[in-house]
Each structure stands twice: as structure tokens, then as C-alpha cells.
Write an enzyme that holds these catalytic residues in place. Sequence first.
Site, PDB file in Angstrom:
ATOM      1  CG  PHE A 205      -2.107   0.807   1.234  1.00  0.00           C
ATOM      2  CD1 PHE A 205      -3.148   0.505   0.371  1.00  0.00           C
ATOM      3  CD2 PHE A 205      -2.250   1.886   2.087  1.00  0.00           C
ATOM      4  CE1 PHE A 205      -4.317   1.263   0.354  1.00  0.00           C
ATOM      5  CE2 PHE A 205      -3.410   2.652   2.083  1.00  0.00           C
ATOM      6  CZ  PHE A 205      -4.447   2.339   1.219  1.00  0.00           C
ATOM      7  CG  HIS A 206       3.225   2.290  -3.183  1.00  0.00           C
ATOM      8  ND1 HIS A 206       2.664   1.166  -3.746  1.00  0.00           N
ATOM      9  CD2 HIS A 206       3.696   3.036  -4.223  1.00  0.00           C
ATOM     10  CE1 HIS A 206       2.785   1.223  -5.052  1.00  0.00           C
ATOM     11  NE2 HIS A 206       3.389   2.347  -5.376  1.00  0.00           N
ATOM     12  NE  ARG A 207      -1.507   4.305  -7.670  1.00  0.00           N
ATOM     13  CZ  ARG A 207      -0.654   4.126  -8.667  1.00  0.00           C
ATOM     14  NH1 ARG A 207       0.061   3.031  -8.747  1.00  0.00           N
ATOM     15  NH2 ARG A 207      -0.505   5.042  -9.588  1.00  0.00           N
ATOM     16  NE  ARG A 238       4.168   8.235  -1.964  1.00  0.00           N
ATOM     17  CZ  ARG A 238       4.008   9.502  -2.362  1.00  0.00           C
ATOM     18  NH1 ARG A 238       3.264  10.321  -1.644  1.00  0.00           N
ATOM     19  NH2 ARG A 238       4.563   9.930  -3.468  1.00  0.00           N
ATOM     20  CG  ASP A 282      -1.581   1.075  -3.273  1.00  0.00           C
ATOM     21  OD1 ASP A 282      -0.541   0.387  -3.352  1.00  0.00           O
ATOM     22  OD2 ASP A 282      -1.645   2.109  -2.579  1.00  0.00           O
TER      23      ASP A 282
END
Length: 366
Positions: A205-207, A238, A282
Site C-alpha cells: 500500500f503506497h500510492r 512513503r 494498490d
Amino acid sequence: MSVIVVVGTRPEIIKMAPVVRELERRNVGFVFIHSGQHFDYEMSQVFLEELGLPRPHESFRLKNSNPASQMGEMMIKLEKALGEHRADKPSVMLIQGDTNTMLAAGLTALKLGLRVGHVEAGLRSYDWRMPEEHNRRMIDHVSHYLFAPTEVSKRNLLEEHVWGEIFVTGNTVIDAVDMYFDRIEAVEEKVVQQLRFDEYVLVTFHRAENVDDPKVLRDFVRVLRGSPMPIVFPVHPRTRRRLQEYGLMGEVERLDNVQLLPPQGYFEFLALMRNCRVVMTDSGGLQEEATHPRIRKPVLVLRNSTERPEAVMQGFARVVGVNPVVVLAELEKTLKSGVELPGVSPFGDGRAAVRIVDSVLSRLGT
């Protein structure tokens, strides 16, 4: 005649590796350029060596992180670098994907009179919140050669009336898994031994549109907490920063059903994917890799759209959004259903790089 190959991020390096190796196999001269979008040359050199790729002829250190400034800096540095390689008589630049530096590279090539070949052309999410959607559309419309991975991608390009020539090639990510599969198997036992769980859901999960929104990130933590199966979660830098910024990192670290891992190498991550029950992500590229015949994992896409509808159409992926009630219900259903996945990937047969190089050489009269 020389081909220019530009990469900048790890996904671009992985997906262009088969093309670089095919150019080498055919003794085609090329100039290899690393744009430095995600990390500088020293940090990326180990990764390039791990994939057996040559040392870039040019590698930049981009000082700007603001998208517009970063693109401007990239164009200035790339124009200067290409001027130093005039003796190589470059005539086509191959770029991959949809990052800021790929758009900058494509525009620079166009202004310098070089032909542009876009690897992975025609992907569309139709979600204008995504900066990648802006970039990929613009790149496609300035490209001379558009290497669409699927017929769906080709149809997108035809509907937009792009002026370049379209080739359906398959996706080079499938080539890459084929090419490096022995390396994946070599690290698999060590990777699995570090895990606390025999069965697990693999999560990434990083967007920006997800982790930069505190509400979405809190909902994501609810998904982790409520998962009916243990979770293995390699944490993107991030994401870690945002979890700390919003005061959520401590809560995640205390979850007994979640094993946090540092960011994984390419081979290690694919080993994790091969041994999981379900992937929740994602990421775009993982939706493709999960369809490889030797991986074949169901994917729950933690977004409201996907530019890889082929994975959904073939039963590999479902777009479930970020509402924790919906995500957890879909996860439980997927774990219980035991869906039989297709034995072939909708993203090609592992010969995309061969088709791309064939097309380039035929159009350049070589």
C-alpha cells in the site's frame, strides 16, 4: 544506428531488463540512461547488477522532487547527455511506463528529432486523480511506436486516434519473471523462513492518493486489524512516513496478526507472492506479476480503478476500493472460495521483448 534506452525507477528497470538483454543478444548498439527519479546511481547500481544489466552510460542525480521542476531538470540533463552521444547516431528512444521522467524523456526526444517508442503503451485507468494517467496519455500521443501489451491497450489507443504505429507485444514484466525465475527460487526458502505465519495475505500500500489521505490510511489500518488471515506487509518508505506522521505506526506495530517487513528486493518479493494465499495491493505491476503461470495468485486491488482490466476480466483481480467493510468482506470471500485461476497470463507469453526489438529494427531498416 543506436537505440537509447531510458529507465529511472525500479519497475522501469525490471520491465526494460528483457529489452536490454534482447538488444545485447542481437548485438544492437544502444545507449543506456538512468534518469535518477527514485534514487541516485550508487543506490541503484546493486539492483542493476543483480538483474545482470550493464552499467548505464549516463546516470543523473535529480535535485528536484517537485514534479514540474523534476521534469525540467531531467529534460536539461538528458539533452546535454544526448549531445555527447551524437557519434552513436541514435535514432529511436525507448521509454517505459508513465513516470514524470519518462514523459520528460519522450518530450526531449521529440524536440531533438528522435523517434519515440513507448513500451507498455495504451494503459488507462480513466482516473484523472492519478498523475500517471496524465503522463501515460501524453507519452502515447507523442510516440512514433506504441508497444501495447494487450488488445485492450491497443483498443484504447485506437479510440484516442494516436498517430503513432501500434504493435501488440505482450508485457515485458512476464518476460522478466521468466528470465529471473531461477533467482526467485534460489531465495525462496530463506524468504519463507523469516515469516511467522504458514499462511498469509501479502499486502502492499503506497500510492499517494491512498497513503497521503489520513482517512484512507486509518481505514487501511482497520483492514489490517480485521483481516481473517495473518498479513505480511513490506512497508514502503512513503507509507512508513505517513503512518508515523498520522500517529498510526505504533498501532500497526502492535498488531499480532501483522508481520512488518522492510522493502523487499525483486526476487524476494516474488518469492513472497508465490507463497501467499492472496495479494492485496494498490500497485499496478503486481496485478500483472500475479498472473504469471508460475505465480497465479488472486489480487484484491485497493483502489477505485485499475489500468490493468485484463487481470479483472480473466478472474485474477477484483477492484475493491478502500472501504474497510467492503475490503474485508471481499477478502473473506476470496479466502473461502478457492477460485481456480487461468493457467495463462492475459499479459503475454514471455516474448514481448523479442517482438519489441523486432519492430524497432524493422522500422529502422536494420
